[in-house]
Design a protein around this motif. Structure first.
Motif, mmCIF file in Angstrom:
data_model
loop_
_atom_site.group_PDB
_atom_site.id
_atom_site.type_symbol
_atom_site.label_atom_id
_atom_site.label_comp_id
_atom_site.label_asym_id
_atom_site.label_seq_id
_atom_site.Cartn_x
_atom_site.Cartn_y
_atom_site.Cartn_z
ATOM 1 N N ASN B 117 1.755 -2.024 -3.178
ATOM 2 C CA ASN B 117 2.006 -0.609 -3.458
ATOM 3 C C ASN B 117 2.871 -0.421 -4.716
ATOM 4 N N SER B 136 -0.801 2.594 -5.515
ATOM 5 C CA SER B 136 0.488 3.299 -5.555
ATOM 6 C C SER B 136 0.563 4.351 -4.453
ATOM 7 N N ALA B 137 1.745 4.471 -3.893
ATOM 8 C CA ALA B 137 1.953 5.491 -2.851
ATOM 9 C C ALA B 137 2.550 6.760 -3.430
ATOM 10 N N ARG B 142 1.287 9.669 3.223
ATOM 11 C CA ARG B 142 1.207 8.379 3.900
ATOM 12 C C ARG B 142 -0.223 8.039 4.313
ATOM 13 N N HIS B 145 -2.478 7.256 1.368
ATOM 14 C CA HIS B 145 -2.197 5.914 0.843
ATOM 15 C C HIS B 145 -2.806 4.847 1.729
ATOM 16 N N GLU B 146 -2.610 5.021 3.014
ATOM 17 C CA GLU B 146 -3.103 3.994 3.917
ATOM 18 C C GLU B 146 -4.632 3.931 3.894
ATOM 19 N N LYS B 148 -6.491 4.502 1.383
ATOM 20 C CA LYS B 148 -6.836 3.754 0.163
ATOM 21 C C LYS B 148 -6.639 2.255 0.357
#
Lengths: 277, 277, 277, 277
Positions: B117, B136-137, B142, B145-146, B148
Motif C-alpha cells: 500500500n 495506494s490507500a 477502506r 482499497h481492499e 483493489k
C-alpha cells in the motif's frame, strides 16, 4: 481396559502399515496413538502405537511376527510403571530432583532403590522411604566393586537404571549386562567437553552457552546415543562454579525429560542415534 | 517418479489406518513418510502421507472417499512449488529476508508478486526481478482499497498469501475470499500484547522475554490459529526500539519457519488451533 | 554534541574508578552509560563508558594515561559508523542477510566492499550497489591468493572484516595483519564439531540441538575468542541437509548479533575469551 | 574481611560516580564488583557495588547521604544469609525443589518456616526438619485468615517471602505489610494468560510455547514488576495437563533464578519494572 504400547523396528517394505493395521483391525484392537518413521538413509521402519482393547499378547505377537521381516524388533509392553534403580555418588541435585518428582507422583515409575559408592546421600534418600545401599569402592579393585554393584542392582531386576550423577566409569561388563537400560546425564552439551570437569573446560574456552546431555550408556564413554539435550546462556562474569550451578538446573531438566521418554517407551536406538516417537 | 502429499482430516473410526493403507497398497503406492494424530478430545483423525508411485489422482481420491466418513477432508497435492503473493507496507526486514531466501533457492515457492500500500519497498523488490504493485490507500475508502487489493491478488491465483508486515486490518470479505491461505506475522508472543505497538507495550510492562507469532488470519484480529512462535531474551537496558530491533530477528525466523510448514503442506487447522504433522 | 566510547582494560588497582571519574568530572564530561568488570582470577579491570560533552581527545587520553598503570589499553572512539569489508565465497544466506540489514538501515556501518574468491555472488551484491571484487584462487598458490586478498582489503582500511561464510583458511600472515579485526561465523556450536562439515558431523552424532558460533579469528582455526552463540533444536527426522538449513537461520542471527556488538565497541578480548560490556 | 553490598538508586547527576568513588577510596574500601545503570527515560541512576574492607556502616552511610540527592535510596547490606518464609498450598513441585536446593546448600538463605493453608505438604516439609505451620482458611473470613497468616509470618521477621504456589489472593493489607519482600511465581508467560488456570487458557488458544513468570507481588494481581521469565516449546499433542507438567519444570527454574537474584540483592524496582545489576 488395559493399554499396551507396541514397538516395531524393522526394514521398510511395501505394505508394512497395511499388514500391521490389518492384524490390529482383525483383533478388534483400537489404535489410540500411532507414530511411524522411516530412516531415509537406512530404510529402517519404526512404529510406536498405543493400543487398547482385549489384547491377547501371545496371539498378537505371533501374528505380527508372521507378516514382518525376519529379525524385526517387536515389543508389546503393558502400560504400567517401570521398575527403576538410581545410581549416585555424592551430588544431590539430580537425585534430589528425581526423589521430589517421585513423591509428588510425577514419575510413572517404581524407584526400587538408590545405590551409591558413598554414604553421603543416605540421609536424603531415607527421608523418602526408599532403600539406600552403599557399595563402597574403598580397598577393593574396580572389578570387585562393579561386581558388587551388579549384584545389588540385579536383585531389583530393573527396567531402567538411571545414573543420577554416578561418577564412576562403567566397564563393558556392566554395560553389556544391562544393555539398553542405562541412562546417564552428562554435564555438557555433547560432543563438546567430553571427559572430566566439563564446566572447567567450558570456562576455559569462554563459551557463551553451556548445556547438558542425557544419553544411553555404551562402551564408549560419553559416546552413547543422545536422548535429550538442553542449554543455558552464560557470560564472561560466570566463574566455572557459576557455570556448574547454572548447569545443574539444566542437568535436572534434561535428565528428567529423557527419563520420561524412557518411562513411556518412546525411544528407539538405531545406529548409535535415537529415534523418538 | 512424482511425489504427492495426501492430507486427511476426519472423525476417528476403527480401522481407519487399515482402510486407507489397504487402498494405497492395492494401488501399488509407496508411503515415503507417514504421520497420524488423533485429537483425544474431539476424536478427530489427521493424517499426512508423502506418497510416490504411479498415482492416478481421481481414482485414488474416489477410493479414499468411499471408505472415509462423509464430510472428511481429503487432499492430494502434487509436491510442487506453490504460488505465493507477498503483501507489505513499508518495513523491509521480513520482506527482505523472504526475498534473499528466494533468490538463494531456499524457498520451494514461486513468488508471483509483492503488493504494497506504499511505494517504499519498490526499489528493493525490483532488485530481485519480482513484480511490485502499489495499491495506494490514499483518498479512497477502506472497502475500495481492499477490493483493489483483492483484484490484484486474484490475478495470480495464489496458494498462499504472506502478510510480510502488511500493516492494514483486513475485512471479513478479504479473509473469506482467501480463507485458509493467509499467513501473518504478529510482532509479539501472542496472546500477550494484542493490538498496536506490541514492543511499546512489552517495554512498558517490563517483560524479560519478547517474541513473535506466525498465524493464519481469521476474522478476529490476532486471534487466528497459531502456527509457530519463538522468543528472545531482553533486559532492563532495552529501550522499546531495542526491543523492536531484537524482535525483528525473531519475526524473520518465525515467519520463515511457518511459511516452510505451509509450503510443505504440514499444517491442519482444527478448532482455531493447528495440528502440524 | 558528539558521543565517544571510552574503553579501558588494565590491571585492577585501588581507586581506579575514582581516578578515572575524577578526570571525567574535571573535564565536564557526562557519563551516559558506564559498565565495569573485574576478572576475579586475573584481576584485570575492564571499563566501557559512553561519554558526551565537549571532549578534547588528546588531553583526555593524556590525563587518563597518567593515572592508569603502564601498559593499560585506553581507547577513545568517536561514535560513528565503522568501515567494514565483507569476505565471502559462494553461499548467500549470511551475506544476503547482512546486505538486507544494510539497505534497511539496521547496521551502523559503511560496507565498503564484498570480496570473494568466486564470482557466484556478484549479481546479488551488485543489486545493492556495493562494490564486488573477485579474487580468484585458481592457478595461484595459497600465499599469492592471500596476498592479493590482503591488497584488496587494505585499500579500504576497514575497522572490521566479516567472514560471511568465506570458506578458505587464513594464514598467520593474514591474521596478524588484521589482528583483532576479523569476525568469523562457524557453523557449529563450538567447540563441538571443529573443522569441516560440522552439520554432517552433527548428523552422524545424532545431536538434538545444533548451533552456530561467532568468534574472532586467531591463528588457531576455530579456536579464537567466542563472541556470541545460539542454538536450535533438531530431531531424528532431520537429514544433514535439514540440519544445515535449520543452522543457516542460526548462523544469520548469531553473526548479526556479534557484528552489532563489534560495531558498538562492546567486546574486549582477554586470555582468548571475550568480555562484553 | 566482611563483604557488603551497596545499593544506590537516585536521580542521575553529574559527578555521581566520582563523588561515590571518592568516599569509598577515602575510606580505603575495595570495590570488588561494580555495576551501574541509568534509565535513559527517567534519568534514574542505579548502582550495585560489592565492597570489602574495614567498613564502618554508619559513617559510610552518612557520608554517602551527604553527597547524594535528597530522597536517594541508599542500602548497605552485609553479605549474609537472608531469612526466608515460604508460603504454599497443596502443590509440591516448586516447594520441593526449593527444599532440595536448601538441603543441598545451594541457597544462601535460612528457611525459617513453611506456612500453608492446607496440611497436604506437612510430611514433605518435615522430612527436611523445617517448621511447618498450617493456617487453615476453613470457617473463617478472608480477612481473619490473612491476619493469622501475617501473625505467623511476622514472628520470623523474614527478609523475603516466597509464594511457592500459594494459591490465595493477597489483600492490599498483606502486600503493604510486606512491601517489596514478596516473590511470586505465576504459571504463565505474563502478560499472557492472566488469572486462573493459565495452562487451560494456553491449551485453548493453541500456543506453541508456554512459560512462567517470577514477579514481585503488588496490589494488582499478576501485575507486579517482573523479575525473571522462561519458556518451553509445546505442540498440538499436549493436553492441558501435559502443558501443566511441562510448565512445572519451567516454574521451578524461573522461581529459583528469581529467588537467587533477590538473595544476592541484585534487583531494583523502578516504575513497576525491575532493573537487575
Amino acid at each position: 481396559m488395559e493399554q499396551y504400547i507396541l514397538l516395531i523396528s524393522t526394514q521398510d517394505a511395501k505394505g508394512l502399515i497395511y499388514n500391521i493395521s490389518k492384524i490390529l483391525f482383525a483383533n478388534s484392537i483400537n489404535i489410540e496413538q500411532n507414530a511411524e518413521y522411516v530412516d531415509p538413509e537406512t530404510k529402517n521402519f519404526f512404529m510406536r502405537s498405543v493400543l487398547s482393547g482385549k489384547i491377547s499378547e501371545n496371539i498378537l505377537l505371533k501374528e505380527l511376527k508372521e507378516v514382518l521381516p525376519e529379525g524385526s524388533l517387536i515389543k508389546l509392553n503393558k502400560k504400567t510403571k517401570k521398575d527403576v534403580v538410581l545410581l549416585a555418588t555424592k551430588e544431590s541435585h539430580v537425585l534430589g530432583d528425581l526423589l521430589i518428582r517421585y513423591v509428588s507422583g510425577e514419575l510413572n515409575a517404581n524407584i526400587k532403590a538408590v545405590i551409591a559408592n558413598h554414604n553421603t546421600l543416605k540421609s536424603l534418600v531415607e527421608k523418602f522411604d526408599i532403600p539406600f545401599i552403599c557399595v563402597s569402592a574403598e580397598n577393593i579393585s574396580r572389578d570387585e566393586h562393579e561386581n558388587k554393584m551388579i549384584e545389588q542392582i540385579s536383585q531389583f531386576n530393573p527396567d531402567i537404571i538411571v545414573l543420577a550423577k554416578y561418577m564412576r566409569i562403567l566397564t563393558s561388563n556392566f554395560v553389556e549386562k544391562f544393555s539398553g537400560k542405562v541412562l546417564n546425564i552428562h554435564h555438557s552439551f555433547l560432543p563438546a567437553f567430553i571427559g572430566a570437569n566439563p564446566y572447567k573446560q567450558a570456562y576455559e574456552r569462554g563459551v557463551k552457552i553451556i548445556g547438558a546431555t542425557a544419553h544411553y550408556v555404551t562402551n564408549d564413554l560419553d559416546e552413547g546415543p543422545i536422548i535429550y539435550q538442553d542449554v543455558v546462556r552464560v557470560d564472561h562474569s560466570y566463574s566455572w562454579e557459576d557455570m556448574r550451578n547454572a548447569g545443574r538446573n539444566v542437568e535436572k531438566v534434561v535428565l528428567s525429560n529423557a527419563f520420561e521418554l524412557l518411562l513411556n517407551d518412546r525411544v528407539f536406538v538405531h545406529r548409535n542415534k535415537t529415534v523418538i516417537l
